[in-house]
Design an enzyme around this catalytic site. Structure first.
Site, PDB file in Angstrom:
ATOM      1  N   PHE A 122      -6.293  92.991 -48.804  1.00 13.00           N
ATOM      2  CA  PHE A 122      -5.217  93.925 -48.427  1.00 13.00           C
ATOM      3  C   PHE A 122      -3.946  93.454 -49.121  1.00 13.00           C
ATOM      4  O   PHE A 122      -3.472  92.340 -48.871  1.00 13.00           O
ATOM      5  CB  PHE A 122      -5.084  93.825 -46.910  1.00 13.00           C
ATOM      6  CG  PHE A 122      -4.039  94.675 -46.256  1.00 13.00           C
ATOM      7  CD1 PHE A 122      -4.122  96.055 -46.257  1.00 13.00           C
ATOM      8  CD2 PHE A 122      -2.982  94.089 -45.570  1.00 13.00           C
ATOM      9  CE1 PHE A 122      -3.184  96.836 -45.599  1.00 13.00           C
ATOM     10  CE2 PHE A 122      -2.034  94.858 -44.910  1.00 13.00           C
ATOM     11  CZ  PHE A 122      -2.136  96.234 -44.926  1.00 13.00           C
ATOM     12  N   SER A 125       2.186  92.752 -49.379  1.00 12.27           N
ATOM     13  CA  SER A 125       3.329  91.858 -49.595  1.00 12.27           C
ATOM     14  C   SER A 125       3.566  91.568 -51.073  1.00 12.27           C
ATOM     15  O   SER A 125       2.632  91.533 -51.881  1.00 12.27           O
ATOM     16  CB  SER A 125       3.105  90.534 -48.869  1.00 12.27           C
ATOM     17  OG  SER A 125       2.863  90.758 -47.508  1.00 12.27           O
ATOM     18  N   ASP A 239      -2.286  97.674 -36.794  1.00 13.64           N
ATOM     19  CA  ASP A 239      -2.464  97.729 -35.330  1.00 13.64           C
ATOM     20  C   ASP A 239      -3.768  97.029 -34.939  1.00 13.64           C
ATOM     21  O   ASP A 239      -3.807  96.237 -33.991  1.00 13.64           O
ATOM     22  CB  ASP A 239      -2.524  99.183 -34.840  1.00 13.64           C
ATOM     23  CG  ASP A 239      -1.145  99.825 -34.772  1.00 13.64           C
ATOM     24  OD1 ASP A 239      -0.141  99.100 -34.870  1.00 13.64           O
ATOM     25  OD2 ASP A 239      -1.091 101.061 -34.622  1.00 13.64           O
ATOM     26  N   GLY A 241      -5.529  95.028 -37.008  1.00 14.85           N
ATOM     27  CA  GLY A 241      -5.500  93.669 -37.560  1.00 14.85           C
ATOM     28  C   GLY A 241      -4.816  92.693 -36.611  1.00 14.85           C
ATOM     29  O   GLY A 241      -5.274  91.557 -36.441  1.00 14.85           O
ATOM     30  N   ARG A 267      -9.441  58.310 -23.148  1.00 16.61           N
ATOM     31  CA  ARG A 267      -8.284  57.469 -23.443  1.00 16.61           C
ATOM     32  C   ARG A 267      -7.745  56.818 -22.162  1.00 16.61           C
ATOM     33  O   ARG A 267      -7.471  57.497 -21.179  1.00 16.61           O
ATOM     34  CB  ARG A 267      -7.184  58.339 -24.081  1.00 16.61           C
ATOM     35  CG  ARG A 267      -5.916  57.588 -24.410  1.00 16.61           C
ATOM     36  CD  ARG A 267      -6.127  56.654 -25.565  1.00 16.61           C
ATOM     37  NE  ARG A 267      -4.904  55.969 -25.942  1.00 16.61           N
ATOM     38  CZ  ARG A 267      -4.869  54.916 -26.749  1.00 16.61           C
ATOM     39  NH1 ARG A 267      -5.992  54.428 -27.270  1.00 16.61           N
ATOM     40  NH2 ARG A 267      -3.725  54.343 -27.057  1.00 16.61           N
ATOM     41  N   GLN A 335       0.503  66.055 -28.688  1.00 15.84           N
ATOM     42  CA  GLN A 335       1.212  65.161 -27.770  1.00 15.84           C
ATOM     43  C   GLN A 335       0.220  64.373 -26.909  1.00 15.84           C
ATOM     44  O   GLN A 335       0.362  63.159 -26.726  1.00 15.84           O
ATOM     45  CB  GLN A 335       2.156  66.001 -26.887  1.00 15.84           C
ATOM     46  CG  GLN A 335       3.276  65.215 -26.237  1.00 15.84           C
ATOM     47  CD  GLN A 335       4.260  64.674 -27.276  1.00 15.84           C
ATOM     48  OE1 GLN A 335       4.289  65.117 -28.414  1.00 15.84           O
ATOM     49  NE2 GLN A 335       5.038  63.684 -26.880  1.00 15.84           N
ATOM     50  N   GLU A 362       0.658  89.244 -40.903  1.00 16.53           N
ATOM     51  CA  GLU A 362       0.462  90.551 -40.233  1.00 16.53           C
ATOM     52  C   GLU A 362       1.657  90.867 -39.329  1.00 16.53           C
ATOM     53  O   GLU A 362       1.510  91.452 -38.255  1.00 16.53           O
ATOM     54  CB  GLU A 362      -0.888  90.608 -39.518  1.00 16.53           C
ATOM     55  CG  GLU A 362      -2.033  90.411 -40.516  1.00 16.53           C
ATOM     56  CD  GLU A 362      -3.333  91.101 -40.171  1.00 16.53           C
ATOM     57  OE1 GLU A 362      -3.383  91.890 -39.234  1.00 16.53           O
ATOM     58  OE2 GLU A 362      -4.320  90.828 -40.893  1.00 16.53           O
ATOM     59  N   SER A 365       6.585  86.970 -35.589  1.00 13.17           N
ATOM     60  CA  SER A 365       6.890  87.184 -34.161  1.00 13.17           C
ATOM     61  C   SER A 365       8.124  88.062 -34.006  1.00 13.17           C
ATOM     62  O   SER A 365       8.192  88.912 -33.108  1.00 13.17           O
ATOM     63  CB  SER A 365       7.135  85.836 -33.466  1.00 13.17           C
ATOM     64  OG  SER A 365       5.930  85.123 -33.363  1.00 13.17           O
TER      65      SER A 365
END
Ligand SMILES: Cc1cc2nc3c(=O)[nH]c(=O)nc-3n(C[C@H](O)[C@H](O)[C@H](O)COP(=O)(O)OP(=O)(O)OC[C@H]3O[C@@H](n4cnc5c(N)ncnc54)[C@H](O)[C@@H]3O)c2cc1C
Length: 381
Positions: A122, A125, A239, A241, A267, A335, A362, A365
């Site tokens: 696709f 970009s 949508d 994807g 641990r 962490q 895609e 955010s």
């Protein structure tokens, strides 16, 4: 809405989980190191039907629903997010535009080959057009019953392995959305050249390339939809994807949680397993709760799509919440592993790198928030 998986969905998920544990997970670290994927693995994925997941059965696909597709993507991603993104792009944005907007002739010729494993990509970009996709400059000049495409596409997932490319290009000299068209371009078209392969932080076994188009002549019949539909084609494809990317993030997040619980069971610190330390337990609770909430959102978006209902907002929400949750979970996984998590001896180091891009591609955010806010204002404003 009933969240119980059907017998068939459960069976599918379990089969893929076994396949991923047997065939993919043992190769994941090596593929990451070598930034490559063995052809033998791609062939096994073909034989397993992974390239035909979302394609209708009469065309040689498996015809799975979106929920099942999401479950498969989650399982693949938990083993190798790089393998998963190859399958995701192929089954969604790389092929959906042809299935939904291609002519009958194009569909009959191309979709069975894609379902059999001829890979799709696709290409929207460009170096100067990412979030602002309308800024794309690749030109499509009409010449009789052909179009001639000239420009440079960047960040093309499956760039070097693809046989088929969905390409967005515009009428030369035009601006805005209305003069953008979508095309199917085949690999052997003279003038198409796969140039640089990116040296990425994560998803290293997935190939992300620059694709150059230098006067590529394609038949007018390869236009997807009508002239000027390019944006509509891309947004509809995204949508679906984005639901896949949500499940991808969930798979990586789940792998982080599982690895962290296992590690904390072995641990010892201050004379006891990390399992017994309240702060670590809080982390587990938070990681599990965030992933669960995001999973429900992703399942809801998948369900809406399967019902044929609008799902633009819910797909954006699923992507936003799942990728942000998984990013947090991957950070906590490092962490919990302490210094060991910062080395390549532990898988969480790879998960941390792999998950990062799910908040970028895609639609970042920030762009998901724009999409959601637009819907909210339309509904409530
Ligand atoms: C590994 C990988 C694979 C990819 N695969 C593909 C592919 O197969 N096909 C394809 O076409 N593309 C692909 N992409 C490209 C990807 O979709 C873009 O990187 C993404 O859309 C962001 O564009 P950009 O990188 O140009 O960033 P920019 O658009 O330059 O954004 C930079 C920053 O500015 C923010 N920003 C920009 N505009 C706004 C705004 N209006 N409001 C708020 N914030 C904003 C962004 O959120 C981001 O934080 C891939 C990228 C990567 C890294």
């Amino acid at each position: 809405m009933d969240f119980t998986l059907s017998e068939q969905q459960t069976m599918f998920r379990d089969m893929v989980r076994d396949f991923a544990a047997r065939e993919i997970a043992p190769l994941a670290a090596q593929m990451d190191r070598e930034a490559d994927m063995p052809e033998a693995l791609i062939q096994k994925l073909r034989e397993g039907g992974f390239f035909g997941l979302t394609f209708p059965e009469p065309l040689g696909g498996l015809g799975v629903d979106t929920t099942t597709y999401g479950l498969v993507v989650e399982e693949l991603s938990a083993a190798s997010a790089g393998v998963a993104v190859m399958i995701c792009v192929h089954n969604s944005v790389g092929s959906y535009p042809i299935a939904m907007f291609g002519s009958d002739e194009l569909k009959a010729r191309v979709l069975p080959r894609m379902a059999a494993g001829e890979i799709a990509a696709f290409c929207v970009s460009e170096a100067g057009a990412g979030s602002d996709a309308a800024a794309l400059t690749t030109a499509a000049a009409r010449d009789g019953d052909h179009y001639v495409l000239t420009g440079s596409k960047m960040w093309v997932t499956n760039g070097s392995r693809a046989r088929y490319y969905v390409v967005l290009a515009r009428t030369p000299g035009s601006v805005g959305h209305d003069s953008v068209h979508a095309f199917l371009v085949e690999r052997d078209a003279p003038g198409l050249c796969v140039a640089k392969k990116e040296d990425k932080m994560g998803l290293r076994c997935s190939d992300t390339c620059v694709v150059e188009l230098d006067g590529v002549r394609i038949p007018a019949a390869n236009l997807l939809g009508r002239e000027g539909d390019g944006f509509k084609v891309a947004m509809k494809a995204l949508d679906g994807g984005r639901i896949g990317i949500a499940f991808q993030a969930l798979g990586i997040g789940r792998a982080c949680l599982e690895a962290s619980v296992r590690y904390a069971g072995q641990r010892i610190a201050f004379g006891e397993k990390l399992w017994h330390i309240p702060t670590v337990r809080d982390k587990f609770a938070d990681m599990a709760a965030r992933l669960h909430a995001a999973r429900l959102t992703a399942l809801h978006a998948a369900w809406l799509k399967d019902q044929g209902r609008p799902h633009t907002k819910e797909a954006a929400m699923a992507k936003l919440l799942a990728t942000e949750a998984a990013g947090h979970v991957a950070d906590e996984a490092i962490q919990i592993h302490g210094g060991f998590g910062y080395t390549k001896d532990y898988d969480v180091e790879r998960y941390y790198r792999d998950v990062r891009v799910t908040r970028i591609y895609e639609g970042t955010s920030e762009i998901q928030r724009l999409v959601i806010a637009r819907s909210v204002i339309k509904e409530l404003g």
